[in-house]
Design an enzyme around this catalytic site. Structure first.
Site, PDB file in Angstrom:
ATOM      1  N   PHE A  16       0.807  -1.218   0.000  1.00 49.28           N
ATOM      2  CA  PHE A  16       0.000   0.000   0.000  1.00 49.28           C
ATOM      3  C   PHE A  16       0.838   1.264   0.000  1.00 49.28           C
ATOM      4  O   PHE A  16       0.427   2.268  -0.579  1.00 49.28           O
ATOM      5  CB  PHE A  16      -1.011  -0.002   1.160  1.00 49.28           C
ATOM      6  CG  PHE A  16      -2.203  -0.851   0.854  1.00 49.28           C
ATOM      7  CD1 PHE A  16      -3.220  -0.393   0.033  1.00 49.28           C
ATOM      8  CD2 PHE A  16      -2.291  -2.138   1.343  1.00 49.28           C
ATOM      9  CE1 PHE A  16      -4.305  -1.191  -0.283  1.00 49.28           C
ATOM     10  CE2 PHE A  16      -3.373  -2.949   1.047  1.00 49.28           C
ATOM     11  CZ  PHE A  16      -4.392  -2.475   0.229  1.00 49.28           C
ATOM     12  N   GLU A  17       2.002   1.248   0.625  1.00 48.76           N
ATOM     13  CA  GLU A  17       2.871   2.422   0.595  1.00 48.76           C
ATOM     14  C   GLU A  17       3.537   2.564  -0.776  1.00 48.76           C
ATOM     15  O   GLU A  17       3.736   3.673  -1.249  1.00 48.76           O
ATOM     16  CB  GLU A  17       3.946   2.339   1.679  1.00 48.76           C
ATOM     17  CG  GLU A  17       3.443   2.449   3.096  1.00 48.76           C
ATOM     18  CD  GLU A  17       2.897   3.818   3.462  1.00 48.76           C
ATOM     19  OE1 GLU A  17       3.166   4.810   2.753  1.00 48.76           O
ATOM     20  OE2 GLU A  17       2.168   3.886   4.472  1.00 48.76           O
TER      21      GLU A  17
END
Length: 148
Positions: A16-17
């Site tokens: 997700f990052e």
């Protein structure tokens, strides 16, 4: 021995990052580099992959420690811990400390804790608190991990 995030939680954070080796402003306008690293980041900053990995490892140490402190003497399995570390990495330890996720987990209400992850899907963009699809997806993944 210090408690650490499991492989599933680390994979969630990294996915997700994402990893960007050149500094950029996130949706909230915060200068960011690597895997969501924000400390001392400025325009034009560039990382190597090794620096990005080291920054993530360093950032996770303080995040893991904050979550472990908040969960002291509370029965917490590895996926609970990993999901809460991922959440805390994104929202900060102060927000986590006052969150419904933590409150419900501490009182043994796992389903309520899992559902409370979903409340953290907003960011302030141009001065307005807005739902962010990427955060909704991340919170759903963290909730799923927590319940696994």
């Amino acid at each position: 021995m210090a408690r650490t995030i499991n492989a599933a939680g680390l994979k969630l954070i990294k996915s997700f990052e994402g990893c960007k080796l050149t500094a950029y402003q996130d949706v909230a306008g915060i200068w960011t580099i690597g895997y969501g690293h924000t400390r001392s980041v400025s325009v034009g900053m560039v990382f190597t992959q090794d620096q990005a990995d080291q920054a993530l490892a360093s950032d996770l140490l303080s995040t893991e420690a904050a979550v472990a402190r908040a969960l002291a003497s509370v029965d917490t399995n590895d996926n609970h811990f990993a999901a809460m570390v991922s959440l805390t990495y994104n929202i900060g330890s102060g927000n986590f400390a006052s969150s419904s996720v933590l409150k419900h987990h501490r009182t043994g209400r796992a389903q309520d804790a899992a559902d409370a992850f979903l409340m953290w899907n907003k960011a302030t963009i141009n001065g307005v608190l807005q739902v962010v699809n990427g955060l909704t997806n991340r919170r759903t993944a963290e909730r799923t991990l927590y319940l696994t």
